[in-house]
Scaffold this motif. Structure first.
Motif, short mmCIF file in Angstrom:
data_model
loop_
_atom_site.label_atom_id
_atom_site.label_comp_id
_atom_site.label_asym_id
_atom_site.label_seq_id
_atom_site.Cartn_x
_atom_site.Cartn_y
_atom_site.Cartn_z
N ILE A 30 -0.95 -2.33 -14.73
CA ILE A 30 -0.27 -3.07 -13.68
C ILE A 30 -0.78 -2.55 -12.33
CG2 ILE A 30 1.96 -3.93 -12.90
CD1 ILE A 30 3.21 -2.60 -15.37
N CYS A 31 -1.23 -3.46 -11.48
CA CYS A 31 -1.77 -3.08 -10.18
C CYS A 31 -0.82 -3.48 -9.05
CB CYS A 31 -3.11 -3.76 -9.94
SG CYS A 31 -4.41 -3.27 -11.09
N THR A 32 -0.92 -2.78 -7.95
CA THR A 32 -0.17 -3.17 -6.76
C THR A 32 -0.86 -4.36 -6.09
OG1 THR A 32 -1.44 -1.66 -5.36
CG2 THR A 32 0.60 -0.81 -6.32
N CYS A 37 -2.60 1.51 -1.98
CA CYS A 37 -2.31 2.81 -2.59
C CYS A 37 -0.92 3.32 -2.18
CB CYS A 37 -3.39 3.82 -2.24
SG CYS A 37 -5.00 3.43 -2.96
N TYR A 38 0.09 2.82 -2.87
CA TYR A 38 1.47 3.22 -2.59
C TYR A 38 1.91 4.45 -3.38
CZ TYR A 38 2.23 -1.43 -0.50
OH TYR A 38 2.17 -2.57 0.29
N SER A 50 3.42 10.11 -4.64
CA SER A 50 4.25 9.88 -3.46
C SER A 50 5.68 9.62 -3.95
CB SER A 50 3.75 8.65 -2.71
OG SER A 50 3.93 7.49 -3.51
N GLU A 51 6.58 9.36 -3.02
CA GLU A 51 7.97 9.07 -3.41
C GLU A 51 8.02 7.79 -4.26
OE1 GLU A 51 12.41 8.68 -1.34
OE2 GLU A 51 10.61 8.91 -0.10
N MET A 80 -1.55 5.99 -11.12
CA MET A 80 -2.70 6.17 -10.25
C MET A 80 -2.33 5.71 -8.84
SD MET A 80 -5.15 7.52 -12.08
CE MET A 80 -6.73 7.08 -11.33
N PRO A 81 -3.18 5.94 -7.85
CA PRO A 81 -2.82 5.57 -6.47
C PRO A 81 -2.39 4.12 -6.28
CG PRO A 81 -4.69 7.03 -6.43
CD PRO A 81 -4.46 6.69 -7.88
#
Length: 214
Positions: A30-32, A37-38, A50-51, A80-81
């Motif tokens: 699944i990609c953003t 890069c969240y 990250s949070e 992943m990012p």
């Protein structure tokens, strides 16, 4: 043509003879949206969440507990990012079995050569379909998951996961969004299961060459 894992491929549809609620192991990606890069960053081959990345990890782990009636099990996964890889096993449950009576319940799908398997991890399907892609290996046979309004299947699991992550993440970053689609692959053999597991584990090591890197 599209690319995946730095390889060109022809986009494939869902396996037409497969019910995605069946007892099997599935590899999902699944990609953003726009591959933003969240989820964190990779430094020295190590992923630092990250949070929002921690929300993704937490919600994926909660999937099994939120759907106890589906007899789910998680395999290897990685945040992943800008994308997520994971293996999820849908075990035998009341939605994918046919019962003549209380004492005779059988799976709605029969796997070739599965032996006396205790669970889906040890009993990965070896079924072949005539209309399946001519894939050289598991990583070059990923289809785009397009599902109708169904429940108790892979699509409903991913919808719930994405929705929960989105609601929480937008409290941190108002623009957070997933891509509307996701990629799924039916893991048909133990060899493929191990190959994909290793790919997921090593994904941070190959980030600089990752085709999903923006």
């Amino acid at each position: 043509m599209e690319k995946f894992n730095n390889m060109y491929r022809i986009p494939s549809a869902r396996a037409s003879k497969w019910n995605y609620g069946w007892n099997a192991a599935y590899f999902v990606t699944i990609c953003t949206k726009e591959r933003e890069c969240y989820f964190g960053e990779i430094e020295s081959n190590i992923m630092h969440l990250s949070e929002i990345g921690r929300i993704v990890e937490t919600e994926w782990l909660r999937t099994v507990f939120l759907r106890p009636d589906m007899n789910l099990e998680l395999g290897r996964f990685v945040v992943m990012p800008n994308h997520f890889h994971g293996i999820i096993i849908i075990g035998r449950n009341r939605y994918n079995t046919v019962c003549r009576d209380a004492m005779h319940c059988v799976s709605t799908v029969e796997f070739a050569g599965n032996g006396n398997c205790r669970d889906a991890v040890q009993c990965v399907s070896t079924v072949d379909f005539a209309d399946d892609d001519n894939c050289r290996d598991a990583m070059h046979c990923v289809s785009t998951g397009i599902f109708g309004p169904q429940s108790k299947n892979l699509a409903s699991i991913i919808r719930g996961f994405k929705s929960s992550v989105t609601i929480q993440s937008r409290q941190i970053h108002a623009d957070f969004a997933w891509q509307s689609r996701f990629h799924e692959h039916i893991i048909r053999t133990n060899r493929a299961y191990q190959y994909i597991s290793n790919y997921i584990e090593n994904n941070p090591l190959t980030w600089e060459k990752d085709s999903l890197k923006r």
